[in-house]
Design a protein around this motif. Structure first.
Motif, PDB file in Angstrom:
ATOM      1  N   PRO A 108     -47.018 -57.669 -62.170  1.00  0.00           N
ATOM      2  CA  PRO A 108     -48.208 -57.805 -61.320  1.00  0.00           C
ATOM      3  C   PRO A 108     -49.512 -57.253 -61.884  1.00  0.00           C
ATOM      4  O   PRO A 108     -50.554 -57.404 -61.265  1.00  0.00           O
ATOM      5  CB  PRO A 108     -47.805 -56.999 -60.073  1.00  0.00           C
ATOM      6  CG  PRO A 108     -46.959 -55.902 -60.623  1.00  0.00           C
ATOM      7  CD  PRO A 108     -46.176 -56.525 -61.762  1.00  0.00           C
TER       8      PRO A 108
ATOM      9  N   PRO B 222     -49.418 -61.944 -56.087  1.00  0.00           N
ATOM     10  CA  PRO B 222     -49.243 -60.494 -55.972  1.00  0.00           C
ATOM     11  C   PRO B 222     -49.704 -59.795 -57.257  1.00  0.00           C
ATOM     12  O   PRO B 222     -49.201 -60.099 -58.340  1.00  0.00           O
ATOM     13  CB  PRO B 222     -47.729 -60.334 -55.769  1.00  0.00           C
ATOM     14  CG  PRO B 222     -47.276 -61.654 -55.248  1.00  0.00           C
ATOM     15  CD  PRO B 222     -48.153 -62.676 -55.896  1.00  0.00           C
TER      16      PRO B 222
ATOM     17  N   GLY C 250     -43.480 -59.176 -54.877  1.00  0.00           N
ATOM     18  CA  GLY C 250     -43.902 -60.390 -54.189  1.00  0.00           C
ATOM     19  C   GLY C 250     -43.204 -61.657 -54.634  1.00  0.00           C
ATOM     20  O   GLY C 250     -43.612 -62.755 -54.243  1.00  0.00           O
TER      21      GLY C 250
ATOM     22  N   GLU D 277     -38.185 -63.440 -50.040  1.00  0.00           N
ATOM     23  CA  GLU D 277     -39.472 -62.988 -50.568  1.00  0.00           C
ATOM     24  C   GLU D 277     -39.466 -61.471 -50.665  1.00  0.00           C
ATOM     25  O   GLU D 277     -39.092 -60.774 -49.719  1.00  0.00           O
ATOM     26  CB  GLU D 277     -40.622 -63.433 -49.655  1.00  0.00           C
ATOM     27  CG  GLU D 277     -41.982 -62.942 -50.113  1.00  0.00           C
ATOM     28  CD  GLU D 277     -43.106 -63.343 -49.170  1.00  0.00           C
ATOM     29  OE1 GLU D 277     -44.265 -62.951 -49.409  1.00  0.00           O
ATOM     30  OE2 GLU D 277     -42.816 -64.051 -48.175  1.00  0.00           O
TER      31      GLU D 277
ATOM     32  N   ARG E  24     -44.829 -57.194 -51.084  1.00  0.00           N
ATOM     33  CA  ARG E  24     -46.026 -57.246 -51.924  1.00  0.00           C
ATOM     34  C   ARG E  24     -46.643 -55.854 -52.103  1.00  0.00           C
ATOM     35  O   ARG E  24     -47.688 -55.728 -52.740  1.00  0.00           O
ATOM     36  CB  ARG E  24     -47.048 -58.203 -51.321  1.00  0.00           C
ATOM     37  CG  ARG E  24     -46.620 -59.670 -51.378  1.00  0.00           C
ATOM     38  CD  ARG E  24     -47.600 -60.559 -50.625  1.00  0.00           C
ATOM     39  NE  ARG E  24     -48.877 -60.654 -51.298  1.00  0.00           N
ATOM     40  CZ  ARG E  24     -49.300 -61.712 -51.983  1.00  0.00           C
ATOM     41  NH1 ARG E  24     -48.511 -62.761 -52.120  1.00  0.00           N
ATOM     42  NH2 ARG E  24     -50.495 -61.723 -52.541  1.00  0.00           N
TER      43      ARG E  24
ATOM     44  N   TYR F  81     -42.023 -51.412 -53.106  1.00  0.00           N
ATOM     45  CA  TYR F  81     -41.131 -52.030 -54.088  1.00  0.00           C
ATOM     46  C   TYR F  81     -40.387 -50.960 -54.880  1.00  0.00           C
ATOM     47  O   TYR F  81     -39.156 -50.986 -54.997  1.00  0.00           O
ATOM     48  CB  TYR F  81     -41.943 -52.928 -55.028  1.00  0.00           C
ATOM     49  CG  TYR F  81     -41.129 -53.577 -56.120  1.00  0.00           C
ATOM     50  CD1 TYR F  81     -40.365 -54.714 -55.864  1.00  0.00           C
ATOM     51  CD2 TYR F  81     -41.105 -53.040 -57.409  1.00  0.00           C
ATOM     52  CE1 TYR F  81     -39.607 -55.302 -56.869  1.00  0.00           C
ATOM     53  CE2 TYR F  81     -40.350 -53.621 -58.411  1.00  0.00           C
ATOM     54  CZ  TYR F  81     -39.602 -54.751 -58.139  1.00  0.00           C
ATOM     55  OH  TYR F  81     -38.829 -55.323 -59.127  1.00  0.00           O
TER      56      TYR F  81
END
Length: 392
Positions: free
Chosen positions: A23, A35, A277, A291, A294, A299
């Protein structure tokens, strides 16, 4: 909360493609809704720790035995250092037989791939295809998009890439606010002077929560009119196809190989996806879409606790799968074989959609020959209307 075993052990290992999301970006572009996070101040090593943990979950409980493609996207994957790239690929090589892969792609921005050491690293690690986020060669439009590279950066990187024998894709955007048809033609002329093998040319889409969208809502941004944008689309098709490129998907053109990984999406096949994301699709008593969160903080924390960072899941109904197979498949100019699709879903696709297909045939938006349904030249210009007709 979904743990590795509680989730993946119920999935069937049919995925032939793996998407990995990196990202980090040095600059946030005004049109981008993927993302992403500023690389400055981020603990990229901690993200890689989490990413490798997630990959290990899928490797142990779903497996990578059937993989044919890997696609590393972003963000800007080449913001990672050579050492970090070697760490990521080192893990991938330890669990995947790269000799079985048909394609290994990575996205890059020109300014983040400007040294031969990093290019040599990608080649040595098995990358076969590099997709460069060029968007335009016009300095004023690059500034408007908040890109940080220059025309010369692109030329330099492409010339370096051409020495290591990889497929080179260039992403191009048209329909940029204030862009003229002449500027687009100049961009295409520059592209055609470079040793590239693939072009992905997209019209600008105003995505929610982007700077462009905010400016538009505040009446600070004027979009191009539909007629000019249609003329730009026709110009891209004509220019590229008359200079050796095959137009095989609405937005994609090749002189050499198609994007094998992206065909997974257009053919609505299952695929694994990891990273911030990321969206994936697996077989789990039917087709199941998931999914990831984000939030980069969530995470990392979720994976540190041994849980998957999945924020939502959805089991697609049969009708949803058919819909997606129709409008994704029609993106390919070769079209869809309705007989094969009927066998796949155990339903007569033509009878299911007979009123819609007959209407589209009358409008000359589609052609139906030998059970193959595909867009006509006229339908190509009205593709969104065609796709909408196949929503059940």
């Amino acid at each position: 909360m979904l743990t590795c075993l509680s989730y993946e052990s119920r999935c069937i290992s049919l995925a032939k493609s793996l998407y990995i999301h990196i990202p980090f970006c040095n600059q946030i572009c005004s049109y981008c809704d993927f993302p992403k996070v500023f690389s400055r101040g981020q603990d990229t090593e901690a993200y890689l720790d989490a990413l490798l943990t997630e990959l290990t979950c899928y490797e142990k409980n779903v497996g990578f035995a059937h993989l044919k493609t890997i696609y590393i996207g972003g963000g800007t994957p080449t913001v990672l250092t050579v050492k970090q790239l070697e760490r990521l690929f080192g893990y991938l090589h330890s669990v995947i037989h790269f000799h079985q892969l048909e394609e290994v792609s990575i996205e890059a921005n020109p300014e983040s791939l400007n040294d031969i050491e990093k290019i040599a690293c990608l080649k040595a690690q098995g990358v076969t295809r590099v997709s460069l986020g060029v968007q335009t060669f016009q300095e004023n439009l690059l500034n408007r998009l908040e890109r940080t590279h220059t025309k010369q950066d692109v030329i330099d990187v492409i010339n370096k890439l051409s020495t290591v024998d990889v497929e080179i894709n260039v992403d191009l955007i048209y329909g940029i606010p204030t862009q003229t048809l002449q500027q687009l033609e100049d961009d295409l002329n520059t592209l055609l002077s470079l040793p590239i093998t693939h072009v992905s040319a997209y019209s600008l889409i105003l995505e929610p929560h982007t700077k462009f969208h905010v400016d538009y809502m505040k009446d600070k941004l004027d979009l191009l009119d539909n007629t000019l944008e249609a003329n730009m689309f026709e110009t891209v098709i004509h220019k590229l196809t008359t200079h050796g490129f095959s137009h095989y998907e609405i937005s994609n053109y090749t002189k050499s190989k198609r994007s094998i990984h992206n065909e997974t999406y257009w053919k609505n096949e299952p695929y694994l996806a990891v990273g911030l994301g990321a969206h994936g699709q697996l077989e789990q008593k039917g087709r199941m879409r998931y999914e990831n969160t984000r939030s980069i903080t969530a995470y990392k924390k979720t994976l540190a606790k041994g849980n998957l960072p999945i924020s939502t899941t959805h089991v697609l109904t049969k009708n949803e799968q058919i819909e997606e197979s129709m409008f994704l498949g029609l993106r390919l100019l070769e079209g869809i074989n309705l007989t094969q699709l009927s066998d796949q879903y155990n339903v007569n696709i033509y009878e299911l959609y007979k009123p819609q297909i007959d209407q589209l045939l009358t409008l000359d938006y589609v052609d139906l020959t030998s059970h193959v349904l595909k867009l006509t030249k006229k339908g190509l210009m009205m593709a969104n209307d065609v796709f909408e007709a196949f929503l059940l």
